[in-house]
Write an enzyme that holds these catalytic residues in place. Structure first.
Site, PDB file in Angstrom:
ATOM      1  N   THR A  81       0.838  -1.188   0.000  1.00 38.21           N
ATOM      2  CA  THR A  81       0.000   0.000   0.000  1.00 38.21           C
ATOM      3  C   THR A  81       0.876   1.241   0.000  1.00 38.21           C
ATOM      4  O   THR A  81       1.883   1.322   0.705  1.00 38.21           O
ATOM      5  CB  THR A  81      -1.020  -0.008   1.167  1.00 38.21           C
ATOM      6  OG1 THR A  81      -1.737   1.214   1.146  1.00 38.21           O
ATOM      7  CG2 THR A  81      -0.370  -0.185   2.513  1.00 38.21           C
ATOM      8  N   HIS A  82       0.473   2.220  -0.840  1.00 39.96           N
ATOM      9  CA  HIS A  82       1.300   3.406  -1.054  1.00 39.96           C
ATOM     10  C   HIS A  82       0.439   4.673  -0.910  1.00 39.96           C
ATOM     11  O   HIS A  82      -0.682   4.716  -1.439  1.00 39.96           O
ATOM     12  CB  HIS A  82       1.916   3.347  -2.463  1.00 39.96           C
ATOM     13  CG  HIS A  82       2.786   4.516  -2.760  1.00 39.96           C
ATOM     14  ND1 HIS A  82       4.044   4.658  -2.212  1.00 39.96           N
ATOM     15  CD2 HIS A  82       2.575   5.620  -3.515  1.00 39.96           C
ATOM     16  CE1 HIS A  82       4.568   5.801  -2.633  1.00 39.96           C
ATOM     17  NE2 HIS A  82       3.700   6.398  -3.422  1.00 39.96           N
TER      18      HIS A  82
HETATM   19  C1  GAR Z   1       1.178   4.346   5.007  1.00 42.41           C
HETATM   20  O1  GAR Z   1       0.627   5.567   4.588  1.00 42.41           O
HETATM   21  C2  GAR Z   1       1.844   3.634   3.836  1.00 42.41           C
HETATM   22  O2  GAR Z   1       1.205   3.833   2.614  1.00 42.41           O
HETATM   23  C3  GAR Z   1       3.192   4.300   3.836  1.00 42.41           C
HETATM   24  O3  GAR Z   1       3.539   4.358   5.183  1.00 42.41           O
HETATM   25  C4  GAR Z   1       2.347   4.550   5.967  1.00 42.41           C
HETATM   26  C5  GAR Z   1       2.366   3.545   7.088  1.00 42.41           C
HETATM   27  O4  GAR Z   1       1.415   3.833   8.071  1.00 42.41           O
HETATM   28  N1  GAR Z   1       4.110   3.537   3.049  1.00 42.41           N
HETATM   29  C6  GAR Z   1       4.978   4.087   2.197  1.00 42.41           C
HETATM   30  O5  GAR Z   1       5.146   5.281   2.079  1.00 42.41           O
HETATM   31  C7  GAR Z   1       5.767   3.084   1.383  1.00 42.41           C
HETATM   32  N2  GAR Z   1       6.422   3.733   0.299  1.00 42.41           N
HETATM   33  P1  GAR Z   1       1.130   2.805   9.258  1.00 42.41           P
HETATM   34  O6  GAR Z   1       2.475   2.328   9.809  1.00 42.41           O
HETATM   35  O7  GAR Z   1       0.371   3.606  10.269  1.00 42.41           O
HETATM   36  O8  GAR Z   1       0.323   1.674   8.699  1.00 42.41           O
END
Ligand code: GAR
Length: 203
Positions: free
Chosen positions: A109-110
């Site tokens: 997820t991005h």
């Molecule tokens: C999310 O927004 C995900 O898409 C991003 O990190 C966050 C994690 O949040 N990932 C990236 O940017 C990967 N390139 P979380 O730890 O609260 O689930």
């Protein structure tokens, strides 16, 4: 059949938590069987431990080469026999060994509408560019950086006075719903990848 998920994390783990909450309902069709990380001391691992799940942490700096880390991370993940590996805020690119083993069933997820704003700072880069709509994307990981076939996307509007933090939080709200809905659909209906197109349901 209940789909076995291994979730990979590097940070706060709110996407992991959303999956854990969804999996509490047996009708959801999936269960998280383990959580893997590339660093210690993160909230995501606390969430996993609170849920009573096995965790594993392999840090790149503890291996002689990136390829060695990739091989060890692949093995540690494979031990839990996942049907689907979900990268949810996992800040490492999968290497060749990992993709050879999990290609086609490794999703990420991005926080941007790919193919715009790939990389580590999707929300920041979208805000800096000045787009009025951004969002999030769930895709099947391939050898490129955020280039894989797209499973789902959600749009999020950018406000005039947005900060990176405020925008990313709104994206993450949409992202958690997208992730839960799409992984559940994949678990219950299956999916196939034909070129760049992802189709849900049995072939
Ligand atoms: C999310 O927004 C995900 O898409 C991003 O990190 C966050 C994690 O949040 N990932 C990236 O940017 C990967 N390139 P979380 O730890 O609260 O689930």
């Amino acid at each position: 059949m209940t789909l076995r998920l291994v979730v990979l994390v590097s940070g706060s783990g709110t996407n992991l938590q959303a999956l854990l909450d969804a999996c509490a309902d047996p009708a959801y069709g999936a269960e998280v069987v383990a959580v893997g990380a590339d660093r210690d001391g993160i909230l995501a691992l606390e969430r996993a431990e609170r849920a009573g799940l096995p965790t594993y942490v392999l840090r790149v700096k503890d291996y002689a080469t990136r390829a060695d880390w990739d091989a060890a991370f692949t093995q540690a993940t494979a031990r839990h026999e996942p049907d689907l590996v979900v990268s949810a805020g996992f800040m490492k690119l999968a290497g060749e060994t990992f993709l050879a083993r999990f290609g086609g069933r490794y999703v990420n997820t991005h926080p941007a509408l790919l193919p715009s704003f790939p990389g580590m700072h999707g929300a920041r880069d979208a805000l800096a560019y000045g787009v009025k709509v951004t969002g999030c994307t769930l895709f099947v990981v391939d050898a490129g950086v955020d280039t894989g076939a797209i499973m789902a996307q959600r749009a999020v509007e950018v406000a005039d006075d947005d900060t990176v933090e405020a925008l990313h939080e709104r994206i993450k709200t949409a992202e958690r719903a997208m992730l839960v809905e799409t992984v559940g659909r994949a678990a219950r209906d299956g999916f196939t990848v034909e070129g760049r197109r992802v189709r849900f349901g049995q072939p």
